[in-house]
Design a protein around this motif. Structure first.
Motif, PDB file in Angstrom:
ATOM      1  N   ALA A  99       0.817  -1.213   0.000  1.00  0.00           N
ATOM      2  CA  ALA A  99       0.000   0.000   0.000  1.00  0.00           C
ATOM      3  C   ALA A  99       0.851   1.263   0.000  1.00  0.00           C
ATOM      4  O   ALA A  99       0.348   2.351  -0.270  1.00  0.00           O
ATOM      5  CB  ALA A  99      -0.939   0.006   1.207  1.00  0.00           C
ATOM      6  N   LEU A 100       2.139   1.115   0.300  1.00  0.00           N
ATOM      7  CA  LEU A 100       3.034   2.274   0.289  1.00  0.00           C
ATOM      8  C   LEU A 100       3.316   2.718  -1.143  1.00  0.00           C
ATOM      9  O   LEU A 100       3.610   1.894  -2.010  1.00  0.00           O
ATOM     10  CB  LEU A 100       4.362   1.941   0.967  1.00  0.00           C
ATOM     11  CG  LEU A 100       4.484   2.139   2.479  1.00  0.00           C
ATOM     12  CD1 LEU A 100       5.865   1.686   2.931  1.00  0.00           C
ATOM     13  CD2 LEU A 100       4.237   3.581   2.873  1.00  0.00           C
ATOM     14  N   THR A 101       3.271   4.001  -1.382  1.00  0.00           N
ATOM     15  CA  THR A 101       3.584   4.550  -2.701  1.00  0.00           C
ATOM     16  C   THR A 101       5.082   4.822  -2.807  1.00  0.00           C
ATOM     17  O   THR A 101       5.627   5.583  -1.995  1.00  0.00           O
ATOM     18  CB  THR A 101       2.826   5.865  -2.935  1.00  0.00           C
ATOM     19  OG1 THR A 101       1.428   5.615  -2.838  1.00  0.00           O
ATOM     20  CG2 THR A 101       3.153   6.436  -4.302  1.00  0.00           C
ATOM     21  N   PRO A 102       5.797   4.205  -3.741  1.00  0.00           N
ATOM     22  CA  PRO A 102       7.219   4.505  -3.921  1.00  0.00           C
ATOM     23  C   PRO A 102       7.426   5.987  -4.238  1.00  0.00           C
ATOM     24  O   PRO A 102       6.655   6.583  -5.001  1.00  0.00           O
ATOM     25  CB  PRO A 102       7.631   3.618  -5.096  1.00  0.00           C
ATOM     26  CG  PRO A 102       6.620   2.512  -5.108  1.00  0.00           C
ATOM     27  CD  PRO A 102       5.339   3.144  -4.655  1.00  0.00           C
ATOM     28  N   THR A 103       8.452   6.578  -3.653  1.00  0.00           N
ATOM     29  CA  THR A 103       8.709   8.013  -3.820  1.00  0.00           C
ATOM     30  C   THR A 103      10.089   8.307  -4.381  1.00  0.00           C
ATOM     31  O   THR A 103      10.293   9.333  -5.027  1.00  0.00           O
ATOM     32  CB  THR A 103       8.575   8.734  -2.477  1.00  0.00           C
ATOM     33  OG1 THR A 103       9.531   8.184  -1.545  1.00  0.00           O
ATOM     34  CG2 THR A 103       7.184   8.577  -1.893  1.00  0.00           C
ATOM     35  N   GLY A 104      11.051   7.429  -4.132  1.00  0.00           N
ATOM     36  CA  GLY A 104      12.430   7.744  -4.467  1.00  0.00           C
ATOM     37  C   GLY A 104      12.968   8.809  -3.527  1.00  0.00           C
ATOM     38  O   GLY A 104      12.277   9.276  -2.620  1.00  0.00           O
ATOM     39  N   GLY A 105      14.213   9.194  -3.753  1.00  0.00           N
ATOM     40  CA  GLY A 105      14.826  10.226  -2.933  1.00  0.00           C
ATOM     41  C   GLY A 105      16.141   9.762  -2.324  1.00  0.00           C
ATOM     42  O   GLY A 105      16.449   8.566  -2.283  1.00  0.00           O
ATOM     43  N   ASP A 106      16.913  10.747  -1.863  1.00  0.00           N
ATOM     44  CA  ASP A 106      18.191  10.431  -1.225  1.00  0.00           C
ATOM     45  C   ASP A 106      18.005   9.855   0.173  1.00  0.00           C
ATOM     46  O   ASP A 106      18.788   9.016   0.621  1.00  0.00           O
ATOM     47  CB  ASP A 106      19.067  11.683  -1.140  1.00  0.00           C
ATOM     48  CG  ASP A 106      19.427  12.240  -2.505  1.00  0.00           C
ATOM     49  OD1 ASP A 106      19.695  11.434  -3.417  1.00  0.00           O
ATOM     50  OD2 ASP A 106      19.439  13.475  -2.665  1.00  0.00           O
ATOM     51  N   LEU A 107      16.977  10.343   0.879  1.00  0.00           N
ATOM     52  CA  LEU A 107      16.803   9.964   2.282  1.00  0.00           C
ATOM     53  C   LEU A 107      15.326   9.760   2.603  1.00  0.00           C
ATOM     54  O   LEU A 107      14.473  10.566   2.208  1.00  0.00           O
ATOM     55  CB  LEU A 107      17.373  11.052   3.194  1.00  0.00           C
ATOM     56  CG  LEU A 107      17.285  10.807   4.700  1.00  0.00           C
ATOM     57  CD1 LEU A 107      18.183   9.639   5.113  1.00  0.00           C
ATOM     58  CD2 LEU A 107      17.673  12.060   5.485  1.00  0.00           C
ATOM     59  N   GLY A 108      15.048   8.688   3.297  1.00  0.00           N
ATOM     60  CA  GLY A 108      13.717   8.447   3.835  1.00  0.00           C
ATOM     61  C   GLY A 108      13.734   8.580   5.350  1.00  0.00           C
ATOM     62  O   GLY A 108      14.777   8.400   5.985  1.00  0.00           O
ATOM     63  N   ILE A 109      12.590   8.913   5.919  1.00  0.00           N
ATOM     64  CA  ILE A 109      12.443   9.024   7.366  1.00  0.00           C
ATOM     65  C   ILE A 109      11.267   8.166   7.779  1.00  0.00           C
ATOM     66  O   ILE A 109      10.160   8.325   7.264  1.00  0.00           O
ATOM     67  CB  ILE A 109      12.210  10.478   7.806  1.00  0.00           C
ATOM     68  CG1 ILE A 109      13.386  11.373   7.390  1.00  0.00           C
ATOM     69  CG2 ILE A 109      11.997  10.552   9.325  1.00  0.00           C
ATOM     70  CD1 ILE A 109      13.133  12.857   7.634  1.00  0.00           C
ATOM     71  N   VAL A 110      11.509   7.242   8.699  1.00  0.00           N
ATOM     72  CA  VAL A 110      10.446   6.387   9.218  1.00  0.00           C
ATOM     73  C   VAL A 110      10.323   6.641  10.716  1.00  0.00           C
ATOM     74  O   VAL A 110      11.310   6.527  11.452  1.00  0.00           O
ATOM     75  CB  VAL A 110      10.729   4.895   8.953  1.00  0.00           C
ATOM     76  CG1 VAL A 110       9.568   4.033   9.459  1.00  0.00           C
ATOM     77  CG2 VAL A 110      10.962   4.651   7.463  1.00  0.00           C
ATOM     78  N   VAL A 111       9.145   7.015  11.159  1.00  0.00           N
ATOM     79  CA  VAL A 111       8.888   7.302  12.569  1.00  0.00           C
ATOM     80  C   VAL A 111       8.134   6.120  13.164  1.00  0.00           C
ATOM     81  O   VAL A 111       6.985   5.855  12.791  1.00  0.00           O
ATOM     82  CB  VAL A 111       8.078   8.602  12.737  1.00  0.00           C
ATOM     83  CG1 VAL A 111       7.845   8.887  14.218  1.00  0.00           C
ATOM     84  CG2 VAL A 111       8.795   9.770  12.075  1.00  0.00           C
ATOM     85  N   CYS A 112       8.782   5.397  14.074  1.00  0.00           N
ATOM     86  CA  CYS A 112       8.217   4.185  14.669  1.00  0.00           C
ATOM     87  C   CYS A 112       7.895   4.409  16.143  1.00  0.00           C
ATOM     88  O   CYS A 112       8.699   5.007  16.866  1.00  0.00           O
ATOM     89  CB  CYS A 112       9.200   3.024  14.565  1.00  0.00           C
ATOM     90  SG  CYS A 112       9.730   2.601  12.890  1.00  0.00           S
ATOM     91  N   ASP A 113       6.768   3.879  16.587  1.00  0.00           N
ATOM     92  CA  ASP A 113       6.424   4.030  17.999  1.00  0.00           C
ATOM     93  C   ASP A 113       7.420   3.320  18.904  1.00  0.00           C
ATOM     94  O   ASP A 113       7.800   3.831  19.959  1.00  0.00           O
ATOM     95  CB  ASP A 113       5.002   3.545  18.272  1.00  0.00           C
ATOM     96  CG  ASP A 113       4.706   2.164  17.675  1.00  0.00           C
ATOM     97  OD1 ASP A 113       5.622   1.521  17.149  1.00  0.00           O
ATOM     98  OD2 ASP A 113       3.526   1.751  17.736  1.00  0.00           O
ATOM     99  N   GLY A 114       7.866   2.130  18.515  1.00  0.00           N
ATOM    100  CA  GLY A 114       8.849   1.416  19.318  1.00  0.00           C
ATOM    101  C   GLY A 114       8.321   1.111  20.704  1.00  0.00           C
ATOM    102  O   GLY A 114       7.154   0.770  20.891  1.00  0.00           O
ATOM    103  N   LEU A 115       9.175   1.261  21.705  1.00  0.00           N
ATOM    104  CA  LEU A 115       8.817   0.915  23.080  1.00  0.00           C
ATOM    105  C   LEU A 115       8.481   2.133  23.933  1.00  0.00           C
ATOM    106  O   LEU A 115       8.356   2.006  25.146  1.00  0.00           O
ATOM    107  CB  LEU A 115       9.958   0.128  23.727  1.00  0.00           C
ATOM    108  CG  LEU A 115      10.141  -1.290  23.176  1.00  0.00           C
ATOM    109  CD1 LEU A 115      11.423  -1.910  23.693  1.00  0.00           C
ATOM    110  CD2 LEU A 115       8.945  -2.163  23.510  1.00  0.00           C
TER     111      LEU A 115
END
Length: 258
Positions: A99-115
């Motif tokens: 469901a994710l749309t590919p974007t390309g780019g030099d850098l991606g940022i993923v924000v995860c809830d984690g613990l």
């Protein structure tokens, strides 16, 4: 009594300079009531940080307010918090990757809830803002992806789908009895599913004012990104060069120029 008062004053001064529990009072062989209550309260805060959920919609709105278009969201294979805590493996994989749309780019940022939901709620948006300010304009950054019930390695799957050259995963770190809202940032260069921890670089303990500040963490990440692009990989062979005379932004600009 004067000696006791002086000793208490000394411990009070030392406690103001650290979050560690030092010089605690005693009641016989046990801690005094104040220390026991404080320890219980800290444990409750840590438990709340682990079990609370991030306001995903609010986080998406706040990230969009930084100027990002098309912030996307994903969920790990862990269907709920209880499963997430018991099955770390499910938190490393994306349930709705296609469901994710590919974007390309030099850098991606993923924000995860984690613990620690508290870490994300408090520090994720200002950390992204500081990172964007530290990066040179020549670096293209994909719109962030917000991931729920996620572990660090989930970012590799997201980055591979987006088609970015590198990814920074911001994640809530495991709470302790001194800090329950610490944020971690993991850089992976040429990310791909199956990467191991030794192939990433971590900047941890981000929680100003007592921990690492946003600006300092951002400059370390930019320096690591510059080093990864020179070295061709991230991980144990890559060292932080942010203290060098030439700034990380200048190094990246030089690489872009030629």
């Amino acid at each position: 009594m004067q000696g006791v008062e002086a000793e208490r004053a000394l411990w009070d001064r030392l406690r103001r300079r650290t979050q560690s529990r030092i010089g605690l009072g005693r009641a016989g062989d046990a801690l005094d009531t104040e220390a026991v209550l404080a320890l219980g309260a800290a444990h409750a805060v840590a438990r709340d940080a682990v079990h609370s959920a991030v306001d995903v919609d609010g986080l998406v709105t706040a990230l969009a307010a930084l100027g990002f278009d098309g912030v996307q969201t994903v969920h790990s294979l862990a269907p709920d918090r209880s499963t997430y805590l018991r099955r770390p493996d499910l938190g490393r994989r994306v349930a709705d990757l296609e469901a994710l749309t590919p974007t390309g780019g030099d850098l991606g940022i993923v924000v995860c809830d984690g613990l620690s939901a508290a870490a994300i709620e408090k520090h994720a948006v200002p950390m992204v803002s500081a990172l964007m300010a530290a990066l040179p304009s020549t670096v293209s950054v994909a719109a962030p992806v917000v991931a729920s019930q996620a572990r660090v390695a989930l970012g590799d799957h997201v980055a591979d789908r987006l088609g970015v050259d590198a990814v920074v995963v911001l994640i809530g770190e495991r709470p302790g009895l001194s800090v329950a809202d610490s944020l971690g940032a993991y850089l992976s260069y040429r990310p791909r599913p199956g990467m191991v921890d030794s192939e990433r670089n971590c900047v941890s303990n981000i929680h100003p004012p007592d921990g690492l500040g946003y600006d300092r963490a951002a400059h370390v990440l930019v320096s690591l990104l510059a080093g990864a692009r020179e070295l061709g990989r991230s991980g144990v062979d890559l060292k932080d060069g942010s203290a060098e005379m030439i700034t990380a932004a200048e190094r990246l600009a030089q690489l872009e120029a030629g």
